[in-house]
Design a protein around this motif. Structure first.
Motif, mmCIF file in Angstrom:
data_model
loop_
_atom_site.group_PDB
_atom_site.id
_atom_site.type_symbol
_atom_site.label_atom_id
_atom_site.label_comp_id
_atom_site.label_asym_id
_atom_site.label_seq_id
_atom_site.Cartn_x
_atom_site.Cartn_y
_atom_site.Cartn_z
ATOM 1 N N ASN A 240 0.825 -1.207 0.000
ATOM 2 C CA ASN A 240 0.000 0.000 0.000
ATOM 3 C C ASN A 240 0.860 1.259 0.000
ATOM 4 O OD1 ASN A 240 -2.632 1.054 -0.095
ATOM 5 N ND2 ASN A 240 -2.681 1.415 2.118
ATOM 6 N N GLY A 241 2.029 1.177 -0.636
ATOM 7 C CA GLY A 241 2.880 2.345 -0.819
ATOM 8 C C GLY A 241 3.546 2.854 0.445
ATOM 9 N N MET A 242 3.804 1.969 1.409
ATOM 10 C CA MET A 242 4.436 2.377 2.665
ATOM 11 C C MET A 242 5.607 1.449 2.986
ATOM 12 S SD MET A 242 0.898 2.968 4.847
ATOM 13 C CE MET A 242 1.687 3.782 6.255
ATOM 14 N N PRO A 243 6.601 1.343 2.099
ATOM 15 C CA PRO A 243 7.684 0.377 2.314
ATOM 16 C C PRO A 243 8.528 0.652 3.551
ATOM 17 C CG PRO A 243 8.202 1.857 0.486
ATOM 18 C CD PRO A 243 6.772 2.095 0.845
ATOM 19 N N LYS A 244 8.781 1.917 3.866
ATOM 20 C CA LYS A 244 9.585 2.246 5.042
ATOM 21 C C LYS A 244 8.871 1.826 6.322
ATOM 22 C CE LYS A 244 11.900 6.117 7.379
ATOM 23 N NZ LYS A 244 12.183 7.576 7.320
ATOM 24 N N GLU A 245 7.588 2.172 6.412
ATOM 25 C CA GLU A 245 6.800 1.811 7.587
ATOM 26 C C GLU A 245 6.621 0.293 7.682
ATOM 27 O OE1 GLU A 245 6.011 4.009 5.307
ATOM 28 O OE2 GLU A 245 5.665 5.955 6.288
ATOM 29 N N ALA A 246 6.509 -0.360 6.524
ATOM 30 C CA ALA A 246 6.386 -1.816 6.508
ATOM 31 C C ALA A 246 7.614 -2.469 7.119
ATOM 32 C CB ALA A 246 6.186 -2.307 5.080
ATOM 33 N N LEU A 247 8.782 -1.976 6.738
ATOM 34 C CA LEU A 247 10.018 -2.540 7.270
ATOM 35 C C LEU A 247 10.109 -2.336 8.774
ATOM 36 C CD1 LEU A 247 12.675 -3.966 6.841
ATOM 37 C CD2 LEU A 247 13.700 -1.774 6.173
ATOM 38 N N GLN A 248 9.681 -1.187 9.250
ATOM 39 C CA GLN A 248 9.697 -0.931 10.693
ATOM 40 C C GLN A 248 8.816 -1.938 11.432
ATOM 41 O OE1 GLN A 248 8.405 3.148 10.840
ATOM 42 N NE2 GLN A 248 10.436 3.983 10.411
ATOM 43 N N ASP A 249 7.623 -2.201 10.895
ATOM 44 C CA ASP A 249 6.720 -3.177 11.517
ATOM 45 C C ASP A 249 7.349 -4.558 11.545
ATOM 46 O OD1 ASP A 249 4.692 -1.448 12.152
ATOM 47 O OD2 ASP A 249 3.398 -1.979 10.472
ATOM 48 N N LEU A 250 7.963 -4.941 10.439
ATOM 49 C CA LEU A 250 8.502 -6.293 10.334
ATOM 50 C C LEU A 250 9.757 -6.467 11.185
ATOM 51 C CD1 LEU A 250 7.801 -6.676 6.537
ATOM 52 C CD2 LEU A 250 6.678 -7.923 8.381
ATOM 53 N N GLU A 251 10.519 -5.395 11.358
ATOM 54 C CA GLU A 251 11.671 -5.453 12.281
ATOM 55 C C GLU A 251 11.164 -5.669 13.711
ATOM 56 O OE1 GLU A 251 14.660 -5.704 11.459
ATOM 57 O OE2 GLU A 251 15.200 -4.471 9.731
ATOM 58 N N LYS A 252 10.097 -4.961 14.077
ATOM 59 C CA LYS A 252 9.525 -5.122 15.416
ATOM 60 C C LYS A 252 8.964 -6.533 15.594
ATOM 61 C CE LYS A 252 8.165 -0.251 15.929
ATOM 62 N NZ LYS A 252 7.009 0.682 15.980
ATOM 63 N N ALA A 253 8.291 -7.036 14.561
ATOM 64 C CA ALA A 253 7.730 -8.388 14.639
ATOM 65 C C ALA A 253 8.836 -9.415 14.849
ATOM 66 C CB ALA A 253 6.945 -8.697 13.364
ATOM 67 N N ASP A 254 9.944 -9.242 14.140
ATOM 68 C CA ASP A 254 11.066 -10.167 14.289
ATOM 69 C C ASP A 254 11.649 -10.105 15.695
ATOM 70 O OD1 ASP A 254 13.228 -11.939 13.052
ATOM 71 O OD2 ASP A 254 14.430 -10.245 13.775
#
Length: 399
Positions: A240-254
């Motif tokens: 949905n056009g939010m790659p930076k925010e997506a990476l932040q979420d996935l880093e937190k999930a990890d």
């Protein structure tokens, strides 16, 4: 007594001309340009998914961790992902929804949340954060529980529109119930309402964080799957056009998962790709492949492409051969293999032959640089190599 668990997740795989569903602990759909859509065969297992459609369009992962806070004895854990023929709006919206699910990037009409619950400005922009007048609800009770279970049943029947209406009612009755919001977000994703789904997931995440800050009480369940909520939202944000925010979420999930998780790694690798962090993406893909090495999965194609980008040409070719053997007729696989035949083997004639195996209508896409960059998100090295192939066959981009 009550219990909580995420609904079993499913990885789509291509088998004998059909996409089959393989039950595993978590559920992910890997969107690729392999094909427009395939119909999934229903399974006889109680953990099976009903007949559904899996749109393979974007080369990125979109995960739906489905939450069910329900009775211990209820072990039905299904997640249908198709519109029901019983839905009155199905025929009118099918074509438009298919386009949204194919691109996963369109701006769509959203379910209006204003008026659903009394909200204040959220901890994150675009969220619905509720005034902390009462404790956060981790488990639904009473009428809300009945409605929540009804929503789950409608999802199992494939009636996503009706399920969405029920979950919306749940958020009105129990506005601080975490999984009312997260399941509402799941239905919004299925219907292509990505912006609204992002808001629902954000509300669920904010409530979960608030619950974790509350003083623990003996016998009172706490929100114990924040990493799944973040994984859902991060996967959605990628599309949905939010790659930076997506990476932040996935880093937190990890970090919250605290151990290697193949689904998180695959999604984080994709997010790292979209942010230009190719070396990090390669590490994540390599680890994920080592954890799922018994069967070639669609994300192996992305791993091969990333290896080519960082200069590991032999590694890229080794993976590509296995992908091509598994998905020999997929247009993106043929295009990528053509690139490697030229860029790794130096065999332009073989590269051209492989590229021309792609059907004419689909082959035109791979001569369009905007398609390569924006739709399937190929990295620069692959785009540059493919341009040599397309020009050689007389199908390069217009000057």
């Amino acid at each position: 007594t009550t219990s909580s668990y995420p609904i079993a997740m499913i990885i789509c795989r291509w088998q004998q001309g059909k996409i089959m569903m393989k039950p595993i602990l978590f559920f992910a759909l890997f969107f690729s340009s392999f094909s427009d859509a395939f119909t999934l065969s229903p399974s006889s297992s109680k953990h099976a998914i009903t007949s559904t459609a899996c749109a393979y369009k974007q080369s990125s992962g979109l995960l739906f961790a489905h939450h069910a806070k329900n009775d211990e004895n209820d072990d039905t854990i299904m997640l249908p992902l198709h519109e029901s023929s019983n839905s009155s709006n199905s025929s009118n919206n099918k074509a438009g929804r298919r386009r949204v699910l194919s691109s996963l990037a369109a701006s769509v009409m959203s379910v209006v949340l204003s008026g659903v619950v009394p909200g204040i400005v959220g901890a994150e922009e675009g969220s619905v954060l509720l005034a902390p007048s009462s404790p956060v609800d981790v488990i639904a009770t009473g009428d809300a529980k009945k409605l929540f279970n009804e929503g789950r049943a409608l999802e199992m029947q494939g009636n996503i529109y009706a399920a969405q209406r029920i979950y919306t009612k749940v958020t009105k009755i129990v506005p601080r119930f975490i999984y009312g919001w997260s399941n509402l977000g799941n239905t919004q994703v299925v219907l292509g309402e990505l912006t609204t789904a992002e808001e629902s997931y954000t509300t669920a995440i904010n409530l979960c964080n608030e619950n974790l800050k509350e003083e623990a009480q003996f016998g009172v369940r706490r929100c114990d799957d924040l990493y799944l909520l973040l994984l859902n939202r991060g996967s959605l944000r990628m599309n949905n056009g939010m790659p930076k925010e997506a990476l932040q979420d996935l880093e937190k999930a990890d970090a919250l998962r605290a151990r290697p998780d193949a689904i998180i790694l695959q999604n984080r690798a994709r997010a790292r790709e979209l942010n230009g962090f190719y070396s990090g993406a390669d590490r994540d893909y390599t680890t994920a492949i080592s954890m799922t090495a018994n069967e070639v999965n669609p994300f192996w194609l992305r791993s091969s492409i990333v290896k080519y980008q960082i200069g590991d040409k032999n590694g890229a070719m080794d993976l590509m051969k296995r992908v091509e053997n598994r998905f020999p007729e997929a247009p993106e696989v043929r295009a990528a293999y053509a690139c490697l035949l030229l860029g790794v083997k130096g065999d332009q004639e073989a590269a051209q032959r492989k590229f021309l195996e792609i059907p004419d209508r689909q082959r035109k896409n791979f001569s369009d640089e905007s398609y390569l960059r924006s739709v399937i998100s190929w990295p620069p090295a692959m785009i540059e190599t493919l341009s040599v192939v397309t020009k050689a066959v007389g199908e390069g981009p217009s000057p």
